[in-house]
Write an enzyme that holds these catalytic residues in place. Structure first.
Site, mmCIF file in Angstrom:
data_model
loop_
_atom_site.group_PDB
_atom_site.id
_atom_site.type_symbol
_atom_site.label_atom_id
_atom_site.label_comp_id
_atom_site.label_asym_id
_atom_site.label_seq_id
_atom_site.Cartn_x
_atom_site.Cartn_y
_atom_site.Cartn_z
ATOM 1 N N HIS A 125 -9.446 6.080 75.431
ATOM 2 C CA HIS A 125 -10.891 6.118 74.934
ATOM 3 C C HIS A 125 -11.485 4.753 74.070
ATOM 4 O O HIS A 125 -12.512 4.809 73.789
ATOM 5 C CB HIS A 125 -11.175 7.362 74.045
ATOM 6 C CG HIS A 125 -10.558 7.132 72.551
ATOM 7 N ND1 HIS A 125 -10.952 7.777 71.681
ATOM 8 C CD2 HIS A 125 -9.421 6.351 72.256
ATOM 9 C CE1 HIS A 125 -10.233 7.448 70.515
ATOM 10 N NE2 HIS A 125 -9.034 6.581 70.731
ATOM 11 N N HIS A 126 -10.454 3.785 73.793
ATOM 12 C CA HIS A 126 -10.806 2.482 73.252
ATOM 13 C C HIS A 126 -11.249 1.573 74.533
ATOM 14 O O HIS A 126 -11.830 0.343 74.105
ATOM 15 C CB HIS A 126 -9.777 1.918 72.560
ATOM 16 C CG HIS A 126 -9.677 2.496 71.221
ATOM 17 N ND1 HIS A 126 -10.639 3.093 70.514
ATOM 18 C CD2 HIS A 126 -8.419 3.188 70.660
ATOM 19 C CE1 HIS A 126 -10.262 3.686 69.283
ATOM 20 N NE2 HIS A 126 -8.742 3.865 69.411
ATOM 21 N N ALA A 127 -10.803 1.734 75.867
ATOM 22 C CA ALA A 127 -11.181 0.836 76.804
ATOM 23 C C ALA A 127 -12.492 0.836 77.086
ATOM 24 O O ALA A 127 -13.115 1.826 77.659
ATOM 25 C CB ALA A 127 -10.405 1.230 78.208
#
Length: 316
Positions: A125-127
């Site tokens: 989810h940080h990409a």
């Protein structure tokens, strides 16, 4: 319907530096707790297929994939960017992690199951669309949501992110796409220090103080997310399931317990089931949940089991 666990042995093959918290043992911790609780036999298990370039390129730029591919080392562990490390099998593992979420969508749309948990890594989810960061290479949940929208023609999907860190990558990818209701709770201020001001109406950011406990978390979700979800009427619900807000997880200061993860999952499952009584365009087909954070191995297993039991409607 029988809830489904999707994973793949290659998700273990993504290697991080020794003692790094994002380790292959995280997947084993969940599997071990499922067996210890005696519910592994009540679930359906599938091995993931790798996500295709077409599926990845719905949410990532060609340059992003090219840069990762070029950086994969022949041996050893290579520092790539902002706490992202690459080993020889990292991209293969990431493709299978995203592919697990895609398979979850396919199974739900085929009517095989209505609830899926993807026990996969690396997390996603940080990409961002053109940037890997924070342990994340490919945004697994975004790939799956885009698959539901573009391949199956759904017009409203919701992404629920209860990881202790803001889902900046998911926000970046869907910032201008009102077909996606994105709800993210997170310790604030905290990594990744996303600018959460002036977000559009379909993005609901729920910052939580470091002193937050169970009641504060539940009150925020009840006030902000549940009414928005009922109004939005998602045709599929996606969950970025991070368990690093757990009380014994050193990654954060928020102190949730496994019952909190069971509670929020029950609320989402209830919304899905209530939608079955309305006309088909407003029905929710199912829930796809994908593992994000969670680094205290015993706590991760316990919290994930509470989450999976609620997904599968297993009592006790």
């Amino acid at each position: 319907m029988i809830a489904t666990i999707i994973s793949h042995p290659l998700c273990h093959a993504h290697q991080m530096p020794e003692t790094h918290p994002e380790c292959p043992a995280r997947l084993d911790a969940i599997n071990n707790q499922l067996m210890a609780n005696g519910i592994d036999g009540l679930l359906y298990y599938r091995d993931a297929l790798p996500a295709s370039d077409e599926q990845l390129l719905r949410v990532h730029t060609p340059e992003h994939l090219q840069k990762i591919t070029a950086a994969i080392p022949e041996q050893g562990i290579h520092f790539f960017a902002d706490d992202v490390y690459l080993s020889p099998a990292s991209l293969t593992a990431a493709r299978h992690a995203a592919g697990a979420a895609v398979m979850g969508v396919d199974m739900i749309m085929a009517g095989t199951t209505d609830a899926v948990f993807c026990n996969v890594r690396p997390p996603g989810h940080h990409a961002e669309r053109a940037r890997a960061m924070g342990f994340c290479i490919i945004n697994n949940i975004a790939v799956a949501a885009a698959h539901a929208l573009e391949h199956y023609g759904l017009t409203r999907v919701a992404i629920i992110d209860f990881d202790v860190h803001h889902g900046n990558g998911t926000q970046d990818i869907f910032f201008n796409d009102a077909r996606v209701l994105f709800c993210s709770s997170f310790q604030y201020p905290f990594y990744p220090h996303t600018n959460i001001d002036d977000a559009p109406a379909h993005i609901i950011n729920t910052p939580l103080p470091a002193t937050c406990r169970s009641q504060g978390f539940r009150d925020a979700i009840t006030a902000q997310w549940l009414p928005a979800l009922k109004q939005f009427k998602p045709q599929m619900i996606f969950i970025s399931a991070g368990f690093d807000a757990y009380i014994d997880d050193d990654m954060s200061s928020i102190s949730l317990v496994e019952q909190d993860y069971g509670w929020i999952t029950q609320e989402l499952r209830k919304l899905m089931e209530e939608s079955k009584s309305v006309a088909p365009p407003d029905q929710c087909h199912g829930i796809v949940s994908v593992l994000e954070g969670g680094y205290d191995l015993l706590g991760l297993g316990r919290c994930a089991v509470a989450h999976i039991k609620a997904l599968a409607k297993i009592q006790g």
